[in-house]
Design a protein around this motif. Sequence first.
Motif, short mmCIF file in Angstrom:
data_model
loop_
_atom_site.label_atom_id
_atom_site.label_comp_id
_atom_site.label_asym_id
_atom_site.label_seq_id
_atom_site.Cartn_x
_atom_site.Cartn_y
_atom_site.Cartn_z
N SER A 1 5.75 6.70 -8.54
CA SER A 1 5.48 6.13 -9.86
C SER A 1 5.84 4.66 -9.86
CB SER A 1 6.28 6.87 -10.93
OG SER A 1 7.65 6.80 -10.66
N GLY B 1 5.90 8.90 -13.83
CA GLY B 1 4.61 9.46 -14.19
C GLY B 1 3.52 9.00 -13.24
N ILE C 1 6.03 7.15 -22.74
CA ILE C 1 5.96 5.72 -22.46
C ILE C 1 5.88 4.97 -23.78
CG2 ILE C 1 3.43 5.71 -22.21
CD1 ILE C 1 3.84 3.61 -19.97
N THR D 1 2.70 10.83 -18.41
CA THR D 1 4.14 10.69 -18.23
C THR D 1 4.76 12.00 -17.75
OG1 THR D 1 4.72 11.32 -20.49
CG2 THR D 1 4.20 8.99 -20.10
N GLN E 1 10.61 4.42 -15.14
CA GLN E 1 9.41 5.09 -15.62
C GLN E 1 9.07 6.18 -14.61
OE1 GLN E 1 7.34 1.02 -16.07
NE2 GLN E 1 6.14 2.39 -17.33
#
Length: 245
Positions: A244, A51, A16, A11, A49
């Motif tokens: 990502s 990462g 997460i 991440t 999100q």
Amino acid sequence: MPSPYLTVILTIDEPIHMGATAAQGPTSWDTLASGISAAPCTIVHDGNQHGIQLSLTPLGSRALFGMPTAAIGAWMVDLEDVIGSDASELRERIAAHDSWDERFAILDEVFLRRIDALDEVKFDPTLERAWQLLTADAGNARVADVAADVGWSRRHLVNRFAGEFGITPKDSARIARFSAAHSIMRRVEIPSVAEIAALCGYYDQAHMARDWRELAGMSPSRWRAAEQFTFVQADDTDDDADLSA
């Protein structure tokens, strides 16, 4: 979703959050590794999100982690428990850069360093052959035929296979077939469910629906209707794109 690959997630900024599974309660991770499972994992998020997610073959697990896939099993674990301080180094260095080219270069550097530092990968060629036969061609190989091909009894194949990969030969083929169907279902434009079932080696549409309810927790048509995120690949010329997913 179930797939014939191990998952590694690094991440950036926020951890997460994973929903409960049959093996574990709700968890949160800065970095994680998980083995091969016949059950889905729910990611809890607010629509964002950030990462890197990697998919590793079992041979990749041996090369990078120095251990069989079965050592992780169906669990989610902290990547640091698998590769030690390299995990925290990866996350810190990746988070310190904004360029994806630089982030991927760091990933390559650390992982190649690990491969060089570990002893030569010891992967039984017979098990490698069995894995390839069972997971190729959308998992349509029969376990008995694979056992005959590699020269083992079915029982010996099942025991050795589970000891290396953490799943049975039958489940590996089933997961591979499901993963092939899932990949098609993720396309922007898809064939009918009946056509996908035929393409992926299911007996019929009902067979595919039963497998999806067991492996994904819902039918393929319901999953497609509920899926909120299409697969987006940034254009190679867009250096500032967020890759990502």
